[in-house]
Design an enzyme around this catalytic site. Structure first.
Site, PDB file in Angstrom:
ATOM      1  N   GLU A  70       4.462  16.184  -6.564  1.00 31.92           N
ATOM      2  CA  GLU A  70       3.236  15.183  -6.706  1.00 31.92           C
ATOM      3  C   GLU A  70       2.799  15.544  -5.955  1.00 31.92           C
ATOM      4  O   GLU A  70       2.534  16.452  -4.901  1.00 31.92           O
ATOM      5  CB  GLU A  70       3.705  14.402  -6.003  1.00 31.92           C
ATOM      6  CG  GLU A  70       5.212  13.327  -7.146  1.00 31.92           C
ATOM      7  CD  GLU A  70       5.382  12.166  -7.152  1.00 31.92           C
ATOM      8  OE1 GLU A  70       5.130  10.936  -7.719  1.00 31.92           O
ATOM      9  OE2 GLU A  70       5.876  11.707  -5.642  1.00 31.92           O
TER      10      GLU A  70
ATOM     11  N   ARG B 197       0.108  14.473 -13.197  1.00 30.60           N
ATOM     12  CA  ARG B 197      -0.426  13.320 -12.229  1.00 30.60           C
ATOM     13  C   ARG B 197      -1.511  14.060 -10.732  1.00 30.60           C
ATOM     14  O   ARG B 197      -1.087  14.947 -10.612  1.00 30.60           O
ATOM     15  CB  ARG B 197       0.429  12.559 -11.976  1.00 30.60           C
ATOM     16  CG  ARG B 197       1.864  12.337 -11.260  1.00 30.60           C
ATOM     17  CD  ARG B 197       1.886  11.473 -11.046  1.00 30.60           C
ATOM     18  NE  ARG B 197       4.100  11.719 -10.199  1.00 30.60           N
ATOM     19  CZ  ARG B 197       4.873  11.999 -11.375  1.00 30.60           C
ATOM     20  NH1 ARG B 197       4.759  11.885 -12.105  1.00 30.60           N
ATOM     21  NH2 ARG B 197       6.229  11.615 -10.117  1.00 30.60           N
TER      22      ARG B 197
ATOM     23  N   MET C 175       0.997  -1.055   0.103  1.00 34.31           N
ATOM     24  CA  MET C 175       0.081   0.064   0.286  1.00 34.31           C
ATOM     25  C   MET C 175       0.546   1.108  -0.314  1.00 34.31           C
ATOM     26  O   MET C 175       1.814   1.396   0.817  1.00 34.31           O
ATOM     27  CB  MET C 175      -1.002   0.214   1.369  1.00 34.31           C
ATOM     28  CG  MET C 175      -1.810   0.864   1.082  1.00 34.31           C
ATOM     29  SD  MET C 175      -2.704   1.694   3.012  1.00 34.31           S
ATOM     30  CE  MET C 175      -1.265   1.217   4.783  1.00 34.31           C
ATOM     31  N   ASN C 176       0.350   2.118  -0.791  1.00 29.33           N
ATOM     32  CA  ASN C 176       0.867   3.280  -0.675  1.00 29.33           C
ATOM     33  C   ASN C 176       0.017   5.063  -0.381  1.00 29.33           C
ATOM     34  O   ASN C 176      -0.433   4.727   0.677  1.00 29.33           O
ATOM     35  CB  ASN C 176       2.554   3.903  -1.888  1.00 29.33           C
ATOM     36  CG  ASN C 176       1.942   3.843  -3.403  1.00 29.33           C
ATOM     37  OD1 ASN C 176       1.905   2.170  -3.524  1.00 29.33           O
ATOM     38  ND2 ASN C 176       1.702   4.926  -3.180  1.00 29.33           N
ATOM     39  N   ASP C 177      -0.324   5.546  -1.520  1.00 31.22           N
ATOM     40  CA  ASP C 177      -0.914   7.112  -1.264  1.00 31.22           C
ATOM     41  C   ASP C 177      -1.735   6.517  -0.457  1.00 31.22           C
ATOM     42  O   ASP C 177      -2.872   5.676  -1.433  1.00 31.22           O
ATOM     43  CB  ASP C 177      -0.997   7.798  -2.523  1.00 31.22           C
ATOM     44  CG  ASP C 177       0.631   8.065  -2.965  1.00 31.22           C
ATOM     45  OD1 ASP C 177       1.480   7.454  -2.533  1.00 31.22           O
ATOM     46  OD2 ASP C 177       0.545   8.812  -4.056  1.00 31.22           O
TER      47      ASP C 177
END
Length: 401
Positions: free
Chosen positions: A236, A180, A52-54
């Protein structure tokens, strides 16, 4: 769409230590640690397994909290086949896994469904804007909508065939690989929606591109970015939201109140892998954000956290009138260790965030619901610890203290 970082970044803020381990099997909090998973946390949010990330699109809908997140359903390491994981909660502490909200399925996201945000429309319907990587390996912005708005758990989402909604503009020097992470959108005084997308130019100018729409589905790029700063590289996971100057209550993202608010622009700098914020003013007529004197949107700006913390995201909780902050805490261990243990990554405690009385910094604290995890309090009075002495504490478990 955070890049993977395995360097040791440093110690977390003290509030990260208030309760140290995390959760989740049914993703519910538990005071019992799985002896087969000695490094798995007891209280923070984690999916039952895998990478899992963001954090993506946190929100409250019909009394249910939702957390979406970048998730690899195929293993414990980062993968280009990323999907939007999804879990729900009634208290932001105990979480129930839901099926992934959506996966790569269209030409506009066939190479991954990357980070984005949720916007609640005036009729109460949530809409997701997210980055997809298309068949040409370009980053583009897409939309997803709930199939059944009467379902408080929002277990099914669909992607309209009109995707993508926004594409990188090479004329303006925007590389298709640097476009993005759309934010939560907000309404302007003219009735048009605004949203920003993170980007950078070939000259390392970091910026957030501004788009406008009347109907939320047809978007036009503004002639000027909302804000930029030279020599900062890729921005980002931007976040842009108002904060009250008169108290700690949160402010709804589309609020038209201007006299008693400041604005916060947060960006995740890929060159340092930290989250930085500035406080300033937003000109609604010119659609320009200007940081207050002393703030620069670069690595000299204050950070939201000085530990392992990246790609953070806030949302407005209209149930308790507060703004809540989430952030991704990544691993320092090598990939082979993550594969062995079967998971990687967790989310920080959800934190209430507000503006200090000075107007010069953000304050944050774990949400009040975290206190429900506390067990029996252990108090000692008039104990003197001599140098080199050992004192045993009864009534607490070391892994969860």
């Amino acid at each position: 769409m955070a890049k993977v970082n395995r360097s040791n970044i440093g110690l977390s803020l003290l509030l990260s230590l208030l309760l140290c381990y995390f959760i989740t099997d049914l993703e519910a909090s538990s005071s019992h640690q799985d002896l087969n998973q000695p490094y798995r946390t007891g209280y923070h949010f984690q999916p039952p397994r895998n990478w899992m990330n963001d954090p993506n699109g946190p929100m409250i809908y019909k009394g249910i909290y939702h957390l979406f997140y970048q998730y690899n359903p195929y293993g414990a390491v980062w993968d280009v086949r990323i999907v939007w994981g999804h879990s729900t909660s009634v208290d932001l502490v105990n979480w129930t896994p839901q099926p992934p909200a959506f996966s790569p399925s269209q030409p506009s996201d066939i190479n991954g469904c990357w980070s984005g945000s949720v916007t609640i429309l005036p009729d109460g319907k949530p809409v997701i804007l997210y980055t997809g990587i298309d068949e040409n390996k370009s980053q583009v912005q897409n939309v997803a909508v709930p199939v059944n708005v009467s379902d408080p758990y929002l277990r099914e989402w669909s992607k309209p065939p009109l995707n993508p909604l926004m594409t990188p503009n090479a004329v303006n020097g925007i590389d298709p690989d640097r476009f993005r992470d759309p934010t939560t959108a907000w309404l302007g005084l003219d009735g048009e929606w605004r949203v920003i997308v993170g980007s950078s130019t070939d000259e390392r100018r970091g910026l957030v591109l501004l788009y406008k729409s009347r109907d939320f589905f047809n978007w036009t790029q503004s002639t000027k970015p909302l804000h930029y700063e030279d020599l900062t590289g890729m921005w980002e996971c931007p976040d842009f939201f108002p904060v009250s100057t008169t108290g700690s209550d949160g402010v709804e993202t589309s609020s038209f109140v201007q006299d008693e608010v400041k604005y916060v622009l947060k960006v995740s700098l890929i060159e340092t892998l930290h989250d930085y914020y500035t406080i300033g003013s937003y000109d609604r007529e010119k659609d320009l954000y200007v940081p207050d004197l002393g703030f620069v949107q670069d690595e000299t700006a204050p950070r939201l956290d000085y530990g392992k913390y990246y790609a953070s995201k806030t949302f407005y909780d209209d149930d308790k009138k507060r703004r809540i902050l989430w952030g991704w805490v990544n691993e320092s261990s090598p990939a082979k260790d993550d594969i062995k243990k079967g998971w990687a990554g967790l989310q920080s405690f959800p934190r209430k965030i507000w503006l200090d009385e000075s107007g010069k910094e953000l304050l944050q604290w774990p949400i009040e619901e975290i206190e429900t995890l506390r067990g029996t309090q252990v108090n000692w009075h008039n104990k003197i610890l001599e140098a080199g002495s050992t004192l045993q504490v009864h009534g607490v478990t070391a892994a969860q203290v």
